[in-house]
Each structure stands twice: as C-alpha cells, then as structure tokens.
Scaffold this motif. Sequence first.
Motif: not given
Length: 515
Positions: A179-204
């Motif tokens: 969850l903390l890594f996801y929070w850092l990703y949302r704040n733009g601290v690092y990027r992911l190649p394919m990103g994370i889709p929005q509108g899906v449950p938190l577990e996904m």
Amino acid sequence: MRWVDFKDSVRRFWDDYKHQKAGMVGISMLIILVFLAFAAPILTSPSIPQEWQTGQAWITNPKNAPPSWENHFSSVTKAPQKLFTIHNMNVKMEKNGTTNVYLLTFNYKMKYNVPPKDIAITGLTSNASRPQDTPKVSIVVQRPPEPGVKYETVPILSDAQLPNTGALQLAYTPQVKSLLFYWLYRNGVYRLPMGIPQGVPLEMKLMYLNQQLQMNNTLYSYYQSADPMKMLFGQITNGKGRLLPLEKVIYDTQGLEGTYRFTVKITAPSYVKVNLDKFEVAMVGRTYGLLGTDQYGRPIAVGLLWGIRIAMAIGLSVAVSTVLIGILVGVTSAYLGGWADEFIQRIVEFMMTLPMLPMLILLSLYFGGRISLSQLVGILVLFGWMGTAKVARSMALQIKEQTYIEAARALGAGTGRAVFKHIVPQLLPYAFANIALSVPGAILGAAGLSFLGLTNPNLITWGQMLNNANMNGATINGYWWQVIPPGLAIAIVGLIFVLIGVSLDTVLNPRLKRA
C-alpha cells in the motif's frame, strides 16, 4: 538482660553509629533499596514474575532499544515508545446495514529524525465463532502537509484480521508495504512500465503493482529492502516541492515532523460482539523508557527493580545462615577441645580445600541445571560458613580461658549454657559486622551461577539479566544498557553492605574505635 538495659545499649550503639558517615550513607541507601523492593509490584505490575518469561506482555515493546534519554546526547533523535489505548482515542460507532462500523481516531506527533520502528495493534477481541465473522481492521493515515505531495492520505491497512494472540505488526505485514509503494506511485515518486488501471478494486491494484515490481529487478530490490515506517513517516520531497528519487526515499530520507492523524476502522457483523476494552495501538519506538530493553523487549528498569527482591533475599539469608553456622561450629569446636576439636577442624579444612565455583556448578547440575531459590541459598550456605568458623574458634579459645567461664563451670554450668550464655554473646559484635560484610559475596556468588545459566530462568535476577545479555552478544553489538545497569546494581548493593559492615565493626569492636 532487663528491657531498660537493652534500650540503653541500643541507644549507646546508635549514638556511636550515627557518627560513622560511611555507615549512615550505607543505611540511607539500604532504606531506599528496601522501599524499592516492596514497591516493585506497585510501581510496575504484580504479575511481572509470571510474565517475565512468557513474552506476550512485551510483544509491543521494541527489541534491543536504548534508553530514551540517549536522545539528549545525540544529534539524531529517535522516536520513543508511545502507546495509545482506547482511552486516548475518539471512538465512534455506526451501523451500516447488517454491519457495525467502529471508527477510532487519534493523533501522533512525530518530532524525531528517525521514526518509530513499527506499529503494533493488539487487544481486539470478539465472540465470533466463524473465521468469516472475525472483525476486520483498516487504517488510514493523514500525513502532515508537505509541498509537492498530491496525496497526503495514506491507506496502510485494508480489511486485515488481527491474530488471536499476540499483535499485528504493520512493519512486517506485506500488505502495508504494498500500500505504501502504491501511494508513492500515485504521488509520482517512481513509474511503472504498464501503469496500474483505475476503477478496479484495491486488491487488483496491489496485484498489478506486485507483478510489475517483480518484473523490474531494481524496483523489486527497493521493495524488498524498504522500511515501511520510514516511508510512512519520511519526507518524499526536498522540502521545496520537488519529489525525491525512490532510492533516496527508501534509504536516506529524513523524518517528516508534524501531526499524523490515524483513523482505525473496525467492521464486524451486527451479531458479533466486539470488545475494545483492551484495544491498543503502540508506536514501537527506537528508544524505550529509562534503561531500554533486552532482546525480548523486556524493560531493563523493570528487571532491575524486581531483581532487588531476589538479591536482598539471597544475600541476607545466605549471610545470616553462614555466620550463625560458622559461629556455632567454631565455638563448639573451641569449647570441646581435644579430639572433638581436631575432628571438627579437619572437616572445616576439608571443606575449605574444595574449589568453590566448580563444586557450585556440579551441585547445580545435580539439581537439574535449573536450581530454585531455596536450593541456591542452600548451596551457597554449604560452601560459605568455614571462614567464619575458623575466626569464631580463635576468638572462643581466648574467651574460654577467662575467669568467669571457669567460675561458671565450677558452679555446674553445662556445655550448652557455657557456650550460649557466656561465649556466643561475646561474639555477637563480630557476627553482626560479618553478616553485613558477607552479603556482597553471597549476591556475587548467586549472580555468578545465574550468569552461567544454572539457576531457574523464571527468577528475575541481575545475574540472569547478564546471562541474557551475554547470549545476545550485548558487548559485541554495543548494547551497553543490557550490561552496565545489572552489573552496576550488583556493585552498588555490595558497596552498601560493605559500608554498613565496616561501620558496625568500628562501633562494636573497641580496638577499632578512634579516640
């Protein structure tokens, strides 16, 4: 002796003793020790002796934490232990259909360079009979404002179940780190190649996050080595609105000072009764209390306080027993004389030739290697009375030749009356001084056996604390607070009785009195 004569003797003794400055210091320190020994259950908890070895009582305490006052002597301040009980929280209950929702909020002020080591949650109980009915816990943290940070609200736990025993330690919960890594990703601290889709449950979202982290060796190494508490309580910008690189956030960030608002959400079916009376959230500090903790999270100060009882019990009981036995044996040997004296002295000399420490170890092993308090006292008494017997015999040989002893014999006094009525009273000044001077040796002998791990581990003794420190490699790892306090306690108690013993000897022995 008449009561009036006894009172006069005590008064004259005290008039002489109170002029002994060292003796008065010793008496004052002894009074403090006795007070602390009796006050230990009040100052701590009466159940400490039962909880000392269980570990459950200390599960929310930090391990190997230095004392909190160490912050005053360091340029880098570390967060101390902070406990939030249900009485420190704002509690609100809501009904959401067939579900009861409990909202518990509290504020934590973080003003240290190094944040807490962990967040431990414990004490949540219910009458749920099925696993699916067990209350679920979610936690959201509102961080202090930080320039350049878009999302300051951090979810760190989602629908987790607390263990039946022990505590939920967030620093070691995989979901918290994700969850903390996801929070850092949302704040733009690092990027992911394919990103994370929005509108899906938190577990996904967390599943997509973990999959992509594992595909990138660098990101996954950061994830593996990250400290969740440093991410939660640390800065992610340079203070001027510019985001820090992920590597610096993970390894070299500074603590973000300010007020953190925690919201704990507990959900349970309406037919499940939730008990929050013992619910606690502990900010597990990197420092703890007055004297820190050991490798099990047990407070060193608590061990020192309860150790006074065992030290005083062992020291006084061994000292009194050895001196009484030694005086009785020595006086009897001197009075009987002849072959009886020779026989008793050969026994005394044989006992004196036995190597004390190896014999103590062998006897301890004979009793199973975990000797009780009474067995420990018995072993120390068995090897501690010979010196007193030798001195008492030499003094009794001189008294035996006095005129009043001959007169008592001529009047028909028996051996028992002559010994106990006329000789032993003359040795009482020596006995009192020797009792005080024998206490340090008894305490040191007991500490030695405890240090070697030969006593009952359930006993809270200073020697056992030193044994635990040795097993923990305290001297190698620099855990000075686990070694110095119990060692210093042994030395101080020894000094107290030496001061008292020397002063008693000076007052009660006329040849040592100064003009």
